[in-house]
Design a protein around this motif. Structure first.
Motif, PDB file in Angstrom:
ATOM      1  N   ILE A   1      13.316  26.190  29.064  1.00  0.00           N
ATOM      2  CA  ILE A   1      13.460  27.342  29.960  1.00  0.00           C
ATOM      3  C   ILE A   1      12.105  27.997  30.201  1.00  0.00           C
ATOM      4  O   ILE A   1      11.760  28.347  31.340  1.00  0.00           O
ATOM      5  CB  ILE A   1      14.438  28.368  29.356  1.00  0.00           C
ATOM      6  CG1 ILE A   1      15.861  27.788  29.337  1.00  0.00           C
ATOM      7  CG2 ILE A   1      14.413  29.669  30.140  1.00  0.00           C
ATOM      8  CD1 ILE A   1      16.869  28.684  28.648  1.00  0.00           C
ATOM      9  N   SER A   2      11.322  28.141  29.140  1.00  0.00           N
ATOM     10  CA  SER A   2       9.988  28.722  29.272  1.00  0.00           C
ATOM     11  C   SER A   2       9.103  27.863  30.168  1.00  0.00           C
ATOM     12  O   SER A   2       8.337  28.375  30.985  1.00  0.00           O
ATOM     13  CB  SER A   2       9.353  28.880  27.890  1.00  0.00           C
ATOM     14  OG  SER A   2       8.066  29.438  27.991  1.00  0.00           O
ATOM     15  N   LEU A   3       9.221  26.542  30.027  1.00  0.00           N
ATOM     16  CA  LEU A   3       8.443  25.634  30.878  1.00  0.00           C
ATOM     17  C   LEU A   3       8.825  25.790  32.346  1.00  0.00           C
ATOM     18  O   LEU A   3       7.952  25.825  33.228  1.00  0.00           O
ATOM     19  CB  LEU A   3       8.664  24.194  30.416  1.00  0.00           C
ATOM     20  CG  LEU A   3       7.964  23.103  31.230  1.00  0.00           C
ATOM     21  CD1 LEU A   3       6.456  23.261  31.143  1.00  0.00           C
ATOM     22  CD2 LEU A   3       8.382  21.717  30.740  1.00  0.00           C
ATOM     23  N   LEU A   4      10.136  25.892  32.612  1.00  0.00           N
ATOM     24  CA  LEU A   4      10.577  26.058  33.999  1.00  0.00           C
ATOM     25  C   LEU A   4      10.047  27.359  34.597  1.00  0.00           C
ATOM     26  O   LEU A   4       9.606  27.393  35.756  1.00  0.00           O
ATOM     27  CB  LEU A   4      12.113  26.041  34.061  1.00  0.00           C
ATOM     28  CG  LEU A   4      12.793  24.692  33.828  1.00  0.00           C
ATOM     29  CD1 LEU A   4      14.311  24.850  33.885  1.00  0.00           C
ATOM     30  CD2 LEU A   4      12.349  23.669  34.876  1.00  0.00           C
ATOM     31  N   LEU A   5      10.093  28.443  33.805  1.00  0.00           N
ATOM     32  CA  LEU A   5       9.579  29.717  34.303  1.00  0.00           C
ATOM     33  C   LEU A   5       8.082  29.633  34.602  1.00  0.00           C
ATOM     34  O   LEU A   5       7.598  30.212  35.579  1.00  0.00           O
ATOM     35  CB  LEU A   5       9.840  30.819  33.279  1.00  0.00           C
ATOM     36  CG  LEU A   5      11.295  31.258  33.101  1.00  0.00           C
ATOM     37  CD1 LEU A   5      11.415  32.266  31.976  1.00  0.00           C
ATOM     38  CD2 LEU A   5      11.848  31.848  34.394  1.00  0.00           C
ATOM     39  N   THR A   6       7.360  28.886  33.768  1.00  0.00           N
ATOM     40  CA  THR A   6       5.921  28.730  33.983  1.00  0.00           C
ATOM     41  C   THR A   6       5.632  27.889  35.217  1.00  0.00           C
ATOM     42  O   THR A   6       4.755  28.229  36.031  1.00  0.00           O
ATOM     43  CB  THR A   6       5.265  28.085  32.752  1.00  0.00           C
ATOM     44  OG1 THR A   6       5.532  28.883  31.597  1.00  0.00           O
ATOM     45  CG2 THR A   6       3.764  27.961  32.935  1.00  0.00           C
ATOM     46  N   VAL A   7       6.377  26.793  35.364  1.00  0.00           N
ATOM     47  CA  VAL A   7       6.151  25.894  36.499  1.00  0.00           C
ATOM     48  C   VAL A   7       6.457  26.585  37.820  1.00  0.00           C
ATOM     49  O   VAL A   7       5.730  26.424  38.812  1.00  0.00           O
ATOM     50  CB  VAL A   7       6.993  24.615  36.329  1.00  0.00           C
ATOM     51  CG1 VAL A   7       6.966  23.778  37.613  1.00  0.00           C
ATOM     52  CG2 VAL A   7       6.478  23.783  35.160  1.00  0.00           C
ATOM     53  N   PHE A   8       7.524  27.384  37.825  1.00  0.00           N
ATOM     54  CA  PHE A   8       7.957  27.994  39.088  1.00  0.00           C
ATOM     55  C   PHE A   8       7.421  29.402  39.288  1.00  0.00           C
ATOM     56  O   PHE A   8       7.850  30.081  40.225  1.00  0.00           O
ATOM     57  CB  PHE A   8       9.489  28.020  39.150  1.00  0.00           C
ATOM     58  CG  PHE A   8      10.116  26.664  39.335  1.00  0.00           C
ATOM     59  CD1 PHE A   8      10.055  26.020  40.555  1.00  0.00           C
ATOM     60  CD2 PHE A   8      10.752  26.038  38.276  1.00  0.00           C
ATOM     61  CE1 PHE A   8      10.628  24.766  40.718  1.00  0.00           C
ATOM     62  CE2 PHE A   8      11.321  24.791  38.424  1.00  0.00           C
ATOM     63  CZ  PHE A   8      11.256  24.135  39.652  1.00  0.00           C
ATOM     64  N   GLN A   9       6.493  29.849  38.441  1.00  0.00           N
ATOM     65  CA  GLN A   9       5.979  31.197  38.629  1.00  0.00           C
ATOM     66  C   GLN A   9       5.190  31.316  39.931  1.00  0.00           C
ATOM     67  O   GLN A   9       5.213  32.368  40.586  1.00  0.00           O
ATOM     68  CB  GLN A   9       5.138  31.614  37.435  1.00  0.00           C
ATOM     69  CG  GLN A   9       3.797  30.904  37.304  1.00  0.00           C
ATOM     70  CD  GLN A   9       3.010  31.407  36.100  1.00  0.00           C
ATOM     71  OE1 GLN A   9       3.555  32.093  35.242  1.00  0.00           O
ATOM     72  NE2 GLN A   9       1.739  31.075  36.051  1.00  0.00           N
ATOM     73  N   GLY A  10       4.527  30.242  40.335  1.00  0.00           N
ATOM     74  CA  GLY A  10       3.815  30.281  41.618  1.00  0.00           C
ATOM     75  C   GLY A  10       4.775  30.431  42.780  1.00  0.00           C
ATOM     76  O   GLY A  10       4.537  31.212  43.717  1.00  0.00           O
ATOM     77  N   ALA A  11       5.896  29.695  42.731  1.00  0.00           N
ATOM     78  CA  ALA A  11       6.881  29.792  43.801  1.00  0.00           C
ATOM     79  C   ALA A  11       7.511  31.188  43.839  1.00  0.00           C
ATOM     80  O   ALA A  11       7.774  31.734  44.927  1.00  0.00           O
ATOM     81  CB  ALA A  11       7.962  28.731  43.598  1.00  0.00           C
ATOM     82  N   LEU A  12       7.732  31.771  42.670  1.00  0.00           N
ATOM     83  CA  LEU A  12       8.294  33.117  42.634  1.00  0.00           C
ATOM     84  C   LEU A  12       7.318  34.132  43.213  1.00  0.00           C
ATOM     85  O   LEU A  12       7.724  35.093  43.877  1.00  0.00           O
ATOM     86  CB  LEU A  12       8.646  33.500  41.186  1.00  0.00           C
ATOM     87  CG  LEU A  12       9.804  32.733  40.539  1.00  0.00           C
ATOM     88  CD1 LEU A  12       9.930  33.101  39.062  1.00  0.00           C
ATOM     89  CD2 LEU A  12      11.120  33.035  41.254  1.00  0.00           C
ATOM     90  N   GLN A  13       6.034  33.919  42.951  1.00  0.00           N
ATOM     91  CA  GLN A  13       5.028  34.829  43.488  1.00  0.00           C
ATOM     92  C   GLN A  13       4.905  34.704  45.002  1.00  0.00           C
ATOM     93  O   GLN A  13       4.614  35.685  45.692  1.00  0.00           O
ATOM     94  CB  GLN A  13       3.673  34.537  42.841  1.00  0.00           C
ATOM     95  CG  GLN A  13       3.573  34.965  41.386  1.00  0.00           C
ATOM     96  CD  GLN A  13       3.541  36.477  41.258  1.00  0.00           C
ATOM     97  OE1 GLN A  13       2.578  37.119  41.635  1.00  0.00           O
ATOM     98  NE2 GLN A  13       4.617  37.043  40.737  1.00  0.00           N
ATOM     99  N   ARG A  14       5.119  33.510  45.512  1.00  0.00           N
ATOM    100  CA  ARG A  14       5.010  33.294  46.970  1.00  0.00           C
ATOM    101  C   ARG A  14       6.296  33.652  47.706  1.00  0.00           C
ATOM    102  O   ARG A  14       6.328  33.645  48.932  1.00  0.00           O
ATOM    103  CB  ARG A  14       4.638  31.841  47.255  1.00  0.00           C
ATOM    104  CG  ARG A  14       3.204  31.480  46.863  1.00  0.00           C
ATOM    105  CD  ARG A  14       2.818  30.120  47.385  1.00  0.00           C
ATOM    106  NE  ARG A  14       3.642  29.070  46.808  1.00  0.00           N
ATOM    107  CZ  ARG A  14       3.346  28.402  45.694  1.00  0.00           C
ATOM    108  NH1 ARG A  14       2.237  28.709  45.035  1.00  0.00           N
ATOM    109  NH2 ARG A  14       4.154  27.466  45.232  1.00  0.00           N
ATOM    110  N   THR A  15       7.377  33.918  46.945  1.00  0.00           N
ATOM    111  CA  THR A  15       8.631  34.332  47.577  1.00  0.00           C
ATOM    112  C   THR A  15       8.576  35.826  47.836  1.00  0.00           C
ATOM    113  O   THR A  15       8.493  36.626  46.904  1.00  0.00           O
ATOM    114  CB  THR A  15       9.829  34.000  46.667  1.00  0.00           C
ATOM    115  OG1 THR A  15       9.841  32.599  46.378  1.00  0.00           O
ATOM    116  CG2 THR A  15      11.141  34.398  47.333  1.00  0.00           C
TER     117      THR A  15
END
Length: 499
Positions: A73-87
């Motif tokens: 779960i922590s890995l997924l949050l790290t990987v998708f943090q860029g996408a969350l920032q661009r949303t």
């Protein structure tokens, strides 16, 4: 200029401009801590295996699985943090369902004011937010919008999920240890019974109300008073939840139903083994529990005092479970008293699934699982807020709502450990079926082998592959062997009939 300075600071703090000795030191510390934790779990597993605690060893493996899930779960949050920032979302959307009330209320704000409000809620200035997120924050700023989730909030979410899982495991282990210590106090009852077991001597006839088990559950209660019966069950869970007469009677009922030919069967040892096996279920975090976490976090809106109200949910469920388990014992007593006026020999109760909710004793385990998780969630959320934002944070809620939550959490832990869990351990043995833990480990393995062979033979017979030869082979087995195979098939599914 502020934006350019923030972008320059972000570039200067990137990994490619960080001294290698800093990277090496930080990585070394992380690796050392991880290896130390892994070695501790490894040696704990070896100790449990050395003491032949297979059920607790499997529970430890379940804890490792949960830690692996947390890592993923922590890995997924790290990987998708860029996408969350661009949303990006409109600034007005951030004015609804806030855990802390902003000073401006829900008045319409400009995009820059909304952005500053979100940053301020996280304890950040506008410049620091740009410095941490760099061009990603400017991506939404240029559109007149705000990021879906800030980088700081994402990191805090990492920490909360980790604390929640660790708190659940710790509280479950603590409950199991305290409950097991309570159950071990019943061992001297088992030893006394083993010494008093005699052969087929003269059996005297006793009036049913002369048995202590019947007197305890009819004391001050009319035979047809259902309300008083439930009230008695509710109160009894807080004092002497399991008496010596309760233990002796339920033990005899279990033996006479499932192993009549072995009057010296060690019921206490079987009960403890069955509880240790169930612990594997309690220590895990199932998917539906994660759904509860999401729902409760959604409802954490300023002014609703959500976490105060939901703290009573596990308490009410715990009291309901304890009352139901006590009432099962009362039903066993009433059932005997209604059918007999006098009994020859010892008092024997009749275990049945009909005494439990929906005829499924297993439901009680799921409820205990949810109660422990919900209580751990309450305590974990409190300490997460305390360490992250401080006691005076608006998200912590007011003191009159905090103190009752902590008191309720402590009550749940004590009642579940010393009353409900021991009750569950013995009363759920009063179902129609017994568990495979009734056999020693090597016998269980042998029966599972028989079960697999029996299933294969049954499949071949159903498919008509063996024809007449199959009928001949089936008739060549002794009846006792077929009975053992039938029981083995049932054992592999988790339980077996008593006849």
């Amino acid at each position: 200029m502020a934006g350019g300075g923030g972008e320059g600071e972000a570039e200067a703090s990137a990994l490619e401009f960080t001294p290698t000795w800093i990277v090496a030191v930080v990585c070394s510390l992380i690796v050392l801590i991880s290896l130390a934790a892994e070695r501790c779990l490894h040696y704990l597993g070896k100790t449990l295996k050395g003491k032949n605690q297979k059920a607790l060893f499997e529970a430890l493996l379940k804890v490792k699985e949960e830690l692996m899930l947390l890592g993923f779960i922590s890995l997924l949050l790290t990987v998708f943090q860029g996408a969350l920032q661009r949303t990006c979302i409109p600034p007005g959307w951030t004015s609804y369902m806030l855990p802390c009330q902003n000073a401006g209320g829900h008045a319409k704000m400009s995009p820059s004011e909304a952005h500053d409000m979100v940053a301020g809620a996280l304890g950040l200035t506008h410049r620091r937010l740009l410095a941490e997120n760099g061009p990603r924050a400017q991506h939404c700023q240029k559109k007149g919008e705000v990021p879906l989730l800030s980088l700081e909030a994402l990191h805090q979410l990492h920490i909360f999920i980790f604390i929640l899982a660790i708190a659940h495991v710790i509280f479950s282990v603590l409950t199991m240890l305290l409950g097991s210590a309570r159950i071990r106090q019943w061992k001297h009852w088992e030893d006394e019974i083993q010494k008093d077991v005699t052969g087929n001597g003269p059996r005297k006839v006793t009036h049913v109300h002369q048995f202590e088990f019947i007197r305890e559950h009819f004391k001050g209660i009319g035979r047809d008073s259902t309300v008083l019966s439930w009230l008695h069950s509710f109160v009894k869970q807080f004092y002497g939840s399991v008496t010596k007469s309760d233990y002796t009677t339920m033990r005899l009922g279990f033996i006479m139903t499932h192993c009549r030919g072995n009057p010296k069967f060690d019921f206490h040892r079987y009960m403890v083994r069955a509880l240790e096996a169930d612990f594997k279920k309690v220590v895990g975090i199932s998917w539906y529990l994660w759904i509860f976490v999401v729902v409760f976090m959604l409802l954490n809106v300023n002014g609703w005092h959500t976490y105060f109200w939901i703290s009573f949910i596990p308490l009410l469920l715990l009291l309901a479970v304890g009352t139901k388990l006590e009432h099962v014992i009362t039903q066993l007593a009433h059932e005997v008293a209604e059918k007999h006026s006098a009994i020859e020999g010892d008092l024997v109760v009749n275990p049945s699934d009909e005494h439990f909710w929906f005829g499924r004793p297993r439901i009680v385990l799921y409820l205990i699982h949810f109660i422990l998780f919900q209580n751990a969630f309450e305590i974990a959320f409190f300490f997460w807020i305390l360490t992250t934002y401080g006691f005076n944070s608006c998200i912590m809620d007011h003191v009159p709502f905090i103190v009752p939550r902590l008191v309720v959490g402590a009550i749940i832990q004590l009642v579940c450990s010393y009353s409900t869990l021991p009750l569950y351990a013995i009363v759920t043995q009063m179902g129609t079926f017994f568990k495979k833990e009734i056999f020693d480990e090597h016998v269980q393995q042998g029966l599972v082998g028989w079960a697999q062979k029996a299933k294969k033979r049954k499949a071949l017979k159903n498919n008509g592959a063996s024809g007449a030869a199959g009928s001949t082979n089936g008739s060549s087995h002794p009846s006792a062997r077929l009975e053992l195979m039938r029981r083995a098939v049932a054992l592999e599914e988790g339980s077996s009939g008593g006849d």
